[in-house]
Motif scaffolding. Sequence first.
Motif: not given
Length: 519
Positions: A115-130
């Motif tokens: 089972c694969r999971l993809h995650g985006l670390l977002l800041d308070d402006e919704g920008k991807t940081r990692a």
Amino acid sequence: MDPFIYLLPSALNQKKLQKTLPDTPPYKISYGQDEQQEGVLLDTFDAEVFQSAKILFQHGDMLLLIDLQSGRLLQQAAPETWSFAGDLPVGPVTAFLQQLSKLRAFLPVASVGLCRLHGLLLDDEGKTRARLHHLTICHGRKSVGIGITEYLRGYRKAHDDLRHSLERIGAISCQSVGQVYRVLAIKQGKYTAKPVIELHPEAPVKDTTRTIISVFLQTARANEKGLVDDYDTEFLHDYRVSLRKVRSVLSLFTGVYSPEETAQLKKDFSSLMQKTNALRDLDVYLLNKLHYFSLVPADTHEGLAILFDYLAEQRKKEHSDVIKVMRSKSYRKEIGRLEKIFTNGSNLATGPKAEEHSMAFACRLICKRYDKVCKIARDIDAQTEDGAIHQLRINCKKLRYLMEFFTPLFPEDEIVSLIKALKILQDNLGNFNDYSVQQTSLRHILQEKMSEFGSAKLKVAESVGALTAILHRLQKKERRQVMKNFARFDSPETRAAFTKLFHTPQIEEGVDENNSLLQ
């Protein structure tokens, strides 16, 4: 910045991971998840994927390759049924597997759930940081998560924050496939065609001989099932090489066993090998099929294709015969008897050198064989018969076997360096011999087998003639290279290295009364 490659012994708790993130800035992880799928973990029999610190999965018509060293995650489409890297379409996984092994089949190691999971670390402006790539693997009642974080330029702190949060929920660094196997209780394959053998310098050489033979007998037997099931041609190759090494020990370790015992054992092992001779010859031809087609003109390809269809049919028949032999009671009884002889060793009739220290024995044999190689090679010139080249090849092989057998007794870097120097010459001589053997086999087909091809025999004869001529030219080219490669092997540096590593005054007499070799 390097990714964080981690192992999570428990399931990834998304809420817990979110809570461990710093409050400033206020991060949020956005997830995308695949449905769990049934898959299979794949590797070669000698665990080449495992040894390269990678994990290969197939689920449905997709291949997934995880590199635990670099953090790369590769995937591509693949047929549901395949065995070799050459069976796969062009793609990033194919490119790696072809580099890893072109001859070995990729076999199922274990059935798994993925089972694969993809995650985006977002800041308070919704920008991807990692980014985060996580794979949950299930095997029976066990499960483990392995994941990779992805750094985005300019956001080092965000990547560090994600890593630290993962560590707080139990993630640990993962750079070994063994970690994953242990958690999932998957048995790791331990086969190697070149086993490491523990030897002791002061041990009587009769004990060292028995140890070496026992190990190679076990290696041969480990290949029996794959040979019968015909997963790939390397099972037969490794089986034969292991038995050949046993016979070489018996031939080269003169005086360890009585002449009568040695002669009988050599005969017994020769009988085992002879049953697979024809099958291996056919394998060599079929493995070189594309190479042969590249050598001859296109107008001879039709006849060559007919020839290889014939060889493929002959291989099926030979393999069927080998299966009958391997499954027979007589074979199992004989191979079991030989195993028992060398496991116990008490019934072996020993010779005059049986009690000699292994180190002294090794040095004496290696020096003697090295001198013989040099003597033969220095007498070779443009007018020398091919038979002398064959004798040089045989003695180089014997020298290499001796050095490999006794490698554990010497400083590894020094002896491995000498073996590599010898291998360059040996590869050259091996090619020379292969071209000679192949020409002989092709002449046999022309003289004895043409009636098998019916109306196509003229086309086949033309193709065989063209291929034989090319092989003859290639053999001549290899012969010219022999002297150049020997000159490199016979350099002052190599001679000095042999003398330093193996030569002592006691070797001249074959004794080591003061144990000076061990000082």
